[in-house]
Structure formats: structure tokens, C-alpha cells
Motif scaffolding. Structure first.
Motif, PDB file in Angstrom:
ATOM      1  N   PRO A  24      -2.935  -9.162 -15.217  1.00 49.33           N
ATOM      2  CA  PRO A  24      -1.857 -10.095 -15.552  1.00 49.33           C
ATOM      3  C   PRO A  24      -0.693  -9.522 -16.365  1.00 49.33           C
ATOM      4  CG  PRO A  24      -3.996 -11.080 -16.010  1.00 49.33           C
ATOM      5  CD  PRO A  24      -4.233  -9.639 -15.687  1.00 49.33           C
ATOM      6  N   ASP A  25      -0.921  -8.470 -17.154  1.00 48.47           N
ATOM      7  CA  ASP A  25       0.172  -7.946 -17.980  1.00 48.47           C
ATOM      8  C   ASP A  25       0.007  -6.443 -18.193  1.00 48.47           C
ATOM      9  OD1 ASP A  25      -1.361  -7.537 -20.614  1.00 48.47           O
ATOM     10  OD2 ASP A  25      -1.741  -9.655 -20.169  1.00 48.47           O
ATOM     11  N   SER A  26       1.106  -5.796 -18.603  1.00 47.45           N
ATOM     12  CA  SER A  26       1.096  -4.343 -18.766  1.00 47.45           C
ATOM     13  C   SER A  26       0.225  -3.892 -19.940  1.00 47.45           C
ATOM     14  CB  SER A  26       2.515  -3.802 -18.907  1.00 47.45           C
ATOM     15  OG  SER A  26       3.157  -4.390 -20.008  1.00 47.45           O
ATOM     16  N   ALA A  27       0.084  -4.741 -20.961  1.00 48.91           N
ATOM     17  CA  ALA A  27      -0.773  -4.372 -22.100  1.00 48.91           C
ATOM     18  C   ALA A  27      -2.229  -4.251 -21.658  1.00 48.91           C
ATOM     19  CB  ALA A  27      -0.629  -5.400 -23.221  1.00 48.91           C
ATOM     20  N   THR A  28      -2.664  -5.162 -20.800  1.00 51.56           N
ATOM     21  CA  THR A  28      -4.033  -5.095 -20.277  1.00 51.56           C
ATOM     22  C   THR A  28      -4.203  -3.840 -19.421  1.00 51.56           C
ATOM     23  OG1 THR A  28      -4.205  -7.503 -20.287  1.00 51.56           O
ATOM     24  CG2 THR A  28      -5.783  -6.313 -18.908  1.00 51.56           C
ATOM     25  N   ALA A  29      -3.214  -3.551 -18.583  1.00 49.88           N
ATOM     26  CA  ALA A  29      -3.289  -2.347 -17.750  1.00 49.88           C
ATOM     27  C   ALA A  29      -3.365  -1.097 -18.623  1.00 49.88           C
ATOM     28  CB  ALA A  29      -2.079  -2.275 -16.814  1.00 49.88           C
ATOM     29  N   THR A  93      13.208   1.108   2.574  1.00 46.05           N
ATOM     30  CA  THR A  93      13.240   1.629   3.938  1.00 46.05           C
ATOM     31  C   THR A  93      13.624   3.102   3.993  1.00 46.05           C
ATOM     32  OG1 THR A  93      15.496   0.838   4.225  1.00 46.05           O
ATOM     33  CG2 THR A  93      13.737  -0.591   5.033  1.00 46.05           C
ATOM     34  N   ASP A  94      14.412   3.547   3.007  1.00 47.11           N
ATOM     35  CA  ASP A  94      14.783   4.965   2.996  1.00 47.11           C
ATOM     36  C   ASP A  94      13.772   5.839   2.253  1.00 47.11           C
ATOM     37  OD1 ASP A  94      15.405   4.162   0.436  1.00 47.11           O
ATOM     38  OD2 ASP A  94      17.463   4.885   0.472  1.00 47.11           O
ATOM     39  N   GLY A  95      12.641   5.252   1.859  1.00 47.94           N
ATOM     40  CA  GLY A  95      11.560   6.033   1.255  1.00 47.94           C
ATOM     41  C   GLY A  95      11.648   6.206  -0.247  1.00 47.94           C
ATOM     42  N   GLN A  96      12.554   5.497  -0.897  1.00 47.53           N
ATOM     43  CA  GLN A  96      12.683   5.620  -2.355  1.00 47.53           C
ATOM     44  C   GLN A  96      11.635   4.764  -3.059  1.00 47.53           C
ATOM     45  OE1 GLN A  96      14.758   7.812  -3.948  1.00 47.53           O
ATOM     46  NE2 GLN A  96      14.961   8.469  -1.824  1.00 47.53           N
ATOM     47  N   PRO A  97      10.893   5.336  -3.997  1.00 41.61           N
ATOM     48  CA  PRO A  97       9.927   4.552  -4.773  1.00 41.61           C
ATOM     49  C   PRO A  97      10.653   3.527  -5.653  1.00 41.61           C
ATOM     50  CG  PRO A  97       9.480   6.898  -4.965  1.00 41.61           C
ATOM     51  CD  PRO A  97      10.817   6.764  -4.313  1.00 41.61           C
ATOM     52  N   VAL A  98      10.041   2.361  -5.805  1.00 43.21           N
ATOM     53  CA  VAL A  98      10.587   1.281  -6.617  1.00 43.21           C
ATOM     54  C   VAL A  98       9.536   0.889  -7.647  1.00 43.21           C
ATOM     55  CG1 VAL A  98      11.346  -1.132  -6.591  1.00 43.21           C
ATOM     56  CG2 VAL A  98      12.019   0.400  -4.743  1.00 43.21           C
ATOM     57  N   GLN A  99       9.966   0.766  -8.895  1.00 36.89           N
ATOM     58  CA  GLN A  99       9.064   0.302  -9.951  1.00 36.89           C
ATOM     59  C   GLN A  99       9.536  -1.048 -10.467  1.00 36.89           C
ATOM     60  OE1 GLN A  99       8.118   2.952 -13.119  1.00 36.89           O
ATOM     61  NE2 GLN A  99       7.490   4.585 -11.763  1.00 36.89           N
ATOM     62  N   THR A 100       8.583  -1.928 -10.686  1.00 33.61           N
ATOM     63  CA  THR A 100       8.866  -3.245 -11.261  1.00 33.61           C
ATOM     64  C   THR A 100       7.780  -3.538 -12.286  1.00 33.61           C
ATOM     65  OG1 THR A 100       7.524  -4.512  -9.698  1.00 33.61           O
ATOM     66  CG2 THR A 100       9.813  -4.058  -9.057  1.00 33.61           C
ATOM     67  N   ASP A 101       7.829  -4.726 -12.815  1.00 34.09           N
ATOM     68  CA  ASP A 101       6.787  -5.168 -13.736  1.00 34.09           C
ATOM     69  C   ASP A 101       5.404  -5.054 -13.092  1.00 34.09           C
ATOM     70  OD1 ASP A 101       5.798  -6.539 -16.175  1.00 34.09           O
ATOM     71  OD2 ASP A 101       5.381  -8.161 -14.755  1.00 34.09           O
ATOM     72  N   LEU A 102       5.307  -5.351 -11.796  1.00 28.11           N
ATOM     73  CA  LEU A 102       4.014  -5.256 -11.111  1.00 28.11           C
ATOM     74  C   LEU A 102       3.486  -3.820 -11.155  1.00 28.11           C
ATOM     75  CD1 LEU A 102       1.706  -6.442  -9.471  1.00 28.11           C
ATOM     76  CD2 LEU A 102       3.122  -6.181  -7.413  1.00 28.11           C
ATOM     77  N   THR A 103       4.360  -2.842 -11.015  1.00 27.47           N
ATOM     78  CA  THR A 103       3.952  -1.433 -11.074  1.00 27.47           C
ATOM     79  C   THR A 103       3.213  -1.143 -12.380  1.00 27.47           C
ATOM     80  OG1 THR A 103       5.948  -0.873  -9.831  1.00 27.47           O
ATOM     81  CG2 THR A 103       4.772   0.941 -10.884  1.00 27.47           C
ATOM     82  N   HIS A 104       3.712  -1.702 -13.471  1.00 31.42           N
ATOM     83  CA  HIS A 104       3.134  -1.451 -14.791  1.00 31.42           C
ATOM     84  C   HIS A 104       1.870  -2.274 -15.039  1.00 31.42           C
ATOM     85  CE1 HIS A 104       6.554   1.017 -15.582  1.00 31.42           C
ATOM     86  NE2 HIS A 104       7.347   0.018 -15.232  1.00 31.42           N
ATOM     87  N   ARG A 105       1.566  -3.191 -14.142  1.00 30.17           N
ATOM     88  CA  ARG A 105       0.342  -3.998 -14.253  1.00 30.17           C
ATOM     89  C   ARG A 105      -0.741  -3.524 -13.286  1.00 30.17           C
ATOM     90  NH1 ARG A 105       3.754  -8.430 -12.953  1.00 30.17           N
ATOM     91  NH2 ARG A 105       2.096  -9.155 -11.569  1.00 30.17           N
ATOM     92  N   MET A 106      -0.541  -2.358 -12.691  1.00 29.55           N
ATOM     93  CA  MET A 106      -1.493  -1.839 -11.714  1.00 29.55           C
ATOM     94  C   MET A 106      -2.310  -0.696 -12.297  1.00 29.55           C
ATOM     95  SD  MET A 106       1.042  -2.026  -8.425  1.00 29.55           S
ATOM     96  CE  MET A 106      -0.019  -1.085  -7.396  1.00 29.55           C
ATOM     97  N   ILE A 107      -3.533  -0.569 -11.793  1.00 30.78           N
ATOM     98  CA  ILE A 107      -4.404   0.550 -12.143  1.00 30.78           C
ATOM     99  C   ILE A 107      -4.443   1.435 -10.895  1.00 30.78           C
ATOM    100  CG2 ILE A 107      -6.666   1.268 -13.000  1.00 30.78           C
ATOM    101  CD1 ILE A 107      -5.142  -0.723 -14.849  1.00 30.78           C
TER     102      ILE A 107
END
Length: 159
Positions: A24-29, A93-107
Motif C-alpha cells: 500500500p505505501d512506499s514505507a512498507t516497501a 511505447t518508445d521503451g523508456q522506463p517510467v517511475q511512479t508512486d506504484l514503482t516505489h511500492r513494489m518489491i
């Protein structure tokens, strides 16, 4: 178990951990990434020479991550132009990585960590995922693709 069989077939030990892919949040991750088994596994990433990763099209029914992500994350990533995810690394589509809040909540690993692995193979099926495969190939994150004939022919078709 499958982890032990995989480790034995590669003549090495298994570094297994159990954690959700998203929290649910980046602190938990952050806290989970500090746990012994998870930290130990991630510390070994520089030694990884081969990886097999999933490929998802950023659309309903085409990505497990899309299907399980909260609606606000789906909308944010779509607005940012995400069309694919490779084992949790979001790509335009051009292959560039994108980071968002979800990225920081992933293991999971990030684009830089994946790029450091010499051989990264994705398994793709279903021609709906052709745009995701193009994005993954443009990203430089993957070095190989395992698929079926129809997918390969569609992927190589210039039209």
C-alpha cells in the motif's frame, strides 16, 4: 519445491523470499526490502547473469500487474504513456522506463538492475502483446524473446 529444482539445475543456491509484489505505501516497501531474506536476495543481483521475465501489455487481461493495480495507478501510468511492463518495470511505447508512486511500492527490480543482467529473456504469447514486445525490445532491457510463430511473424511485420 520449484525454487530448489531451479537452483539445482543452475548449480547454485536459491535465495528465496516471500513478499507481495506491491504494497500500500512506499514505507512498507522500504521496510520489506530491509528484511533479511529479501535484502540477501537483492544483494545477489550483481551476480545474476541470466533472467527470465514476464511481459505484460498495459491493458486489462494482458498484465497481471495492470489487473491488480488500483485504478488511480492504472490511470496515472496510462496518462504517462505506459504501454508495457517487463517484470514490473513500466515502459512507454518508445521503451523508456517510467517511475511512479506504484514503482516505489513494489518489491522487485528496477530498470537499472535489469539492464545490468547480461541475458534477459522474456516469454510473450498472444498477438495483443505485440506493442509491449516492441516497447521491451526498444528499451534494451531484454536480450531475447521466446514466443510462437504467429507472434514472431507479427512482430517482424513492418506494417
Amino acid at each position: 519445491d520449484l525454487d530448489a529444482v531451479t537452483a539445482l539445475s543452475g548449480s547454485g543456491p536459491a535465495y528465496v523470499f516471500y513478499a507481495p509484489f506491491t504494497v500500500p505505501d512506499s514505507a512498507t516497501a522500504h521496510a520489506l526490502r530491509q528484511q533479511h531474506d529479501i535484502a540477501r536476495a537483492f544483494d545477489r543481483l550483481p551476480e545474476v547473469t541470466k533472467a527470465v521475465v514476464g511481459l505484460g501489455l498495459w491493458a486489462p487481461g494482458q498484465s497481471t500487474l495492470y489487473d491488480t493495480a488500483p485504478d488511480r495507478d492504472r490511470k496515472t501510468l496510462t496518462r504517462l504513456g505506459v504501454c508495457a511492463e517487463v517484470s514490473g518495470v513500466f515502459l512507454t511505447t518508445d521503451g523508456q522506463p517510467v517511475q511512479t508512486d506504484l514503482t516505489h511500492r513494489m518489491i522487485g527490480i528496477n530498470a537499472e538492475q535489469m539492464r545490468a543482467i547480461p541475458e534477459v529473456i522474456t516469454i510473450a504469447y498472444g498477438t495483443a502483446k505485440i506493442p509491449a514486445a516492441h516497447a521491451a525490445l526498444r528499451s534494451g532491457l531484454i536480450t531475447g524473446l521466446v514466443t510462437h510463430t504467429t507472434f514472431a511473424q507479427a512482430l517482424l511485420d513492418p506494417t
